[in-house]
Design a protein around this motif. Structure first.
Motif, PDB file in Angstrom:
ATOM      1  N   LYS A 176       0.828  -1.203   0.000  1.00 22.68           N
ATOM      2  CA  LYS A 176       0.000   0.000   0.000  1.00 22.68           C
ATOM      3  C   LYS A 176       0.864   1.255   0.000  1.00 22.68           C
ATOM      4  O   LYS A 176       0.602   2.205  -0.741  1.00 22.68           O
ATOM      5  N   THR A 177       1.891   1.266   0.834  1.00 22.98           N
ATOM      6  CA  THR A 177       2.779   2.423   0.891  1.00 22.98           C
ATOM      7  C   THR A 177       3.515   2.607  -0.427  1.00 22.98           C
ATOM      8  O   THR A 177       3.586   3.719  -0.964  1.00 22.98           O
ATOM      9  N   ALA A 178       4.062   1.518  -0.952  1.00 20.17           N
ATOM     10  CA  ALA A 178       4.784   1.593  -2.228  1.00 20.17           C
ATOM     11  C   ALA A 178       3.867   2.076  -3.339  1.00 20.17           C
ATOM     12  O   ALA A 178       4.264   2.897  -4.180  1.00 20.17           O
ATOM     13  N   ALA A 179       2.629   1.595  -3.353  1.00 30.40           N
ATOM     14  CA  ALA A 179       1.684   1.985  -4.398  1.00 30.40           C
ATOM     15  C   ALA A 179       1.367   3.473  -4.340  1.00 30.40           C
ATOM     16  O   ALA A 179       1.220   4.139  -5.378  1.00 30.40           O
ATOM     17  N   ILE A 180       1.265   4.026  -3.136  1.00 31.05           N
ATOM     18  CA  ILE A 180       0.985   5.459  -2.990  1.00 31.05           C
ATOM     19  C   ILE A 180       2.138   6.278  -3.553  1.00 31.05           C
ATOM     20  O   ILE A 180       1.926   7.261  -4.287  1.00 31.05           O
ATOM     21  N   TYR A 181       3.373   5.875  -3.225  1.00 29.92           N
ATOM     22  CA  TYR A 181       4.533   6.591  -3.757  1.00 29.92           C
ATOM     23  C   TYR A 181       4.604   6.479  -5.278  1.00 29.92           C
ATOM     24  O   TYR A 181       4.892   7.464  -5.972  1.00 29.92           O
ATOM     25  N   LYS A 187       2.109  10.637 -11.329  1.00 34.15           N
ATOM     26  CA  LYS A 187       1.435  11.902 -11.616  1.00 34.15           C
ATOM     27  C   LYS A 187       2.453  13.004 -11.933  1.00 34.15           C
ATOM     28  O   LYS A 187       2.255  13.804 -12.863  1.00 34.15           O
ATOM     29  N   ALA A 188       3.530  13.051 -11.159  1.00 39.87           N
ATOM     30  CA  ALA A 188       4.556  14.066 -11.382  1.00 39.87           C
ATOM     31  C   ALA A 188       5.252  13.858 -12.728  1.00 39.87           C
ATOM     32  O   ALA A 188       5.554  14.827 -13.435  1.00 39.87           O
ATOM     33  N   LEU A 189       5.494  12.603 -13.089  1.00 40.93           N
ATOM     34  CA  LEU A 189       6.142  12.312 -14.367  1.00 40.93           C
ATOM     35  C   LEU A 189       5.225  12.635 -15.542  1.00 40.93           C
ATOM     36  O   LEU A 189       5.683  13.114 -16.582  1.00 40.93           O
ATOM     37  N   GLU A 334      -7.464   7.182  -5.237  1.00 43.94           N
ATOM     38  CA  GLU A 334      -7.336   8.630  -5.185  1.00 43.94           C
ATOM     39  C   GLU A 334      -7.816   9.160  -3.831  1.00 43.94           C
ATOM     40  O   GLU A 334      -8.862   8.773  -3.329  1.00 43.94           O
ATOM     41  N   GLY A 335      -7.013  10.039  -3.235  1.00 42.34           N
ATOM     42  CA  GLY A 335      -7.365  10.628  -1.945  1.00 42.34           C
ATOM     43  C   GLY A 335      -6.635  10.014  -0.771  1.00 42.34           C
ATOM     44  O   GLY A 335      -6.513  10.629   0.284  1.00 42.34           O
ATOM     45  N   VAL A 336      -6.121   8.795  -0.936  1.00 40.99           N
ATOM     46  CA  VAL A 336      -5.361   8.148   0.139  1.00 40.99           C
ATOM     47  C   VAL A 336      -3.986   8.797   0.241  1.00 40.99           C
ATOM     48  O   VAL A 336      -3.262   8.885  -0.749  1.00 40.99           O
ATOM     49  N   GLN A 337      -3.634   9.246   1.439  1.00 41.13           N
ATOM     50  CA  GLN A 337      -2.389   9.954   1.660  1.00 41.13           C
ATOM     51  C   GLN A 337      -1.272   9.000   2.100  1.00 41.13           C
ATOM     52  O   GLN A 337      -1.540   7.919   2.645  1.00 41.13           O
ATOM     53  N   PRO A 338      -0.006   9.382   1.878  1.00 36.18           N
ATOM     54  CA  PRO A 338       1.115   8.550   2.333  1.00 36.18           C
ATOM     55  C   PRO A 338       1.087   8.388   3.848  1.00 36.18           C
ATOM     56  O   PRO A 338       0.651   9.290   4.569  1.00 36.18           O
ATOM     57  N   PRO A 339       1.552   7.256   4.341  1.00 40.50           N
ATOM     58  CA  PRO A 339       1.560   7.042   5.796  1.00 40.50           C
ATOM     59  C   PRO A 339       2.626   7.885   6.483  1.00 40.50           C
ATOM     60  O   PRO A 339       3.610   8.279   5.865  1.00 40.50           O
ATOM     61  N   GLU A 340       2.403   8.157   7.753  1.00 46.35           N
ATOM     62  CA  GLU A 340       3.406   8.843   8.561  1.00 46.35           C
ATOM     63  C   GLU A 340       4.233   7.802   9.281  1.00 46.35           C
ATOM     64  O   GLU A 340       3.708   6.811   9.781  1.00 46.35           O
ATOM     65  N   PHE A 341       5.541   8.027   9.337  1.00 44.66           N
ATOM     66  CA  PHE A 341       6.437   7.074   9.961  1.00 44.66           C
ATOM     67  C   PHE A 341       7.099   7.668  11.199  1.00 44.66           C
ATOM     68  O   PHE A 341       7.527   8.823  11.173  1.00 44.66           O
ATOM     69  N   ASN A 342       7.176   6.891  12.246  1.00 46.09           N
ATOM     70  CA  ASN A 342       7.964   7.254  13.415  1.00 46.09           C
ATOM     71  C   ASN A 342       9.297   6.535  13.315  1.00 46.09           C
ATOM     72  O   ASN A 342       9.367   5.379  12.902  1.00 46.09           O
TER      73      ASN A 342
END
Length: 346
Positions: A176-181, A187-189, A334-342
């Protein structure tokens, strides 16, 4: 195998086991006094109300007056903070613009080192390209200035540093994290390609993580504005080079699609797919697309990578189709944000 020999003095050293780049460029050496930087519009950063140089959310609600944009920058306009990174040609510092109190990253490059390494064209190209790009997943370059010995690039501050560092701390990312990145990078490319810009050096070291953990493309030193879409220069990082580049063939926007596939693998596995003991083995793996997938990689993820890592550039999955791929749709809607990491969480 026709592998052009790298003659680039900027040839980057391997990063933590990563192979260096390859680029054959010959330009006339110039003195420091004749160093020229591109004439592009310089925009002041947005106003903020902050008073201390801290790593915290920056308010960008207030725009500066139009007259302020005519200002010529100088080092005296900034309070310098701690170093954020160190490179071959200079350093990056946390900085705050004195008048607006806007926190930025100030990249300081030494003209003498740039000229000695014959990469003036790369620095000029980086400034010309990045100053004109506006996308939430691309690091902003607000402007630049220079003095007798140095060039200063005023960059957006990405609080959480390089994606490479985060990846090494965690070993690898879940799907899931990799897919978001991958979604946000795609999109940027897409945006870059619509602006006729080929990045040519996508890798975790050149991807930064912003305050809200969003991904941002940085380092456009190898990028090129290519309306013809056909290039010949061999450049980039070996692990991410496409088959057409290592064989010295003309290349196009499809090299970024290949790099996207390589990055997807590295995010999921922790190592690039063509990692080997020496460069010749890496070249061979790239040329014949020899990939070994760990058992924990899902079939849908393998399907996407298999459609990106294709020898024939014309047969690689178009970027707009990447966003519609089932692996992206299911893991990064769409709309799912990247996770926050500690830092403590691995």
């Amino acid at each position: 195998m026709n592998i052009p020999k790298c003659g680039c003095k900027e040839n980057r050293p391997p990063t933590a086991g990563r192979s260096a780049c390859g680029c054959s460029v010959n330009i006339q050496k110039m003195t420091t006094d004749t160093f020229k930087v591109p004439a592009v519009p310089i925009n002041r950063p947005l106003c903020t109300k902050g008073t201390e140089l801290k790593e915290q959310p920056i308010s960008t609600k207030n725009e500066l007056k139009k007259d302020d944009k005519k200002k010529t920058w100088s080092l005296s306009d900034f309070d310098l903070g701690r170093p954020l990174g160190k490179g071959k040609f200079g350093n990056v510092y946390l900085a705050r613009e004195k008048e607006s109190h806007y926190v930025v990253a100030l990249k300081v490059l030494f003209k003498s080192q740039i000229l000695d390494s014959e990469i003036e064209h790369q620095v000029r190209r980086e400034v010309e390209i990045q100053c004109r790009l506006r996308h939430p997943n691309i690091l902003r370059m607000y402007g630049y200035f220079h003095d007798e010995k140095r060039i200063y690039l005023i960059l957006e501050y990405a609080k959480h540093g390089a994606l490479y560092k985060l990846l090494k701390e965690r070993g690898r990312f879940d799907e899931k994290t990799a897919a978001i990145y991958i979604r946000d990078l795609t999109k940027a490319l897409v945006y870059c390609h619509t602006k006729k810009v080929i990045h040519r050096d996508i890798k975790p070291e050149n991807l930064l993580i912003g305050h809200n953990w969003e991904l941002k493309i940085a380092d456009f030193g190898w990028s090129v504005h290519s309306p013809s879409s056909r290039r010949m220069t061999l450049c980039g990082t070996l692990d991410y080079l496409s088959p057409e580049m290592i064989e010295g063939k003309p290349h196009s926007y499809a090299v970024d699609i290949w790099s996207l596939g390589v990055l997807c693998y590295e995010l999921l596995v922790g190592l690039p797919p063509f990692d080997a003991k020496d460069s010749h083995q890496t070249y061979r793996k790239i040329r014949y697309v020899i990939i070994k997938y760990p058992e924990y990689i899902s079939e849908k993820a393998k399907d996407l990578m298999g459609k990106l890592l294709v020898i024939n550039p014309e047969e690689r999955l178009p970027l707009v189709n990447v966003l519609q791929h089932q692996w992206i749709v299911e893991n990064a809607p769409e709309g799912v944000q990247p996770p926050e990491f500690n830092p403590e969480q691995k």
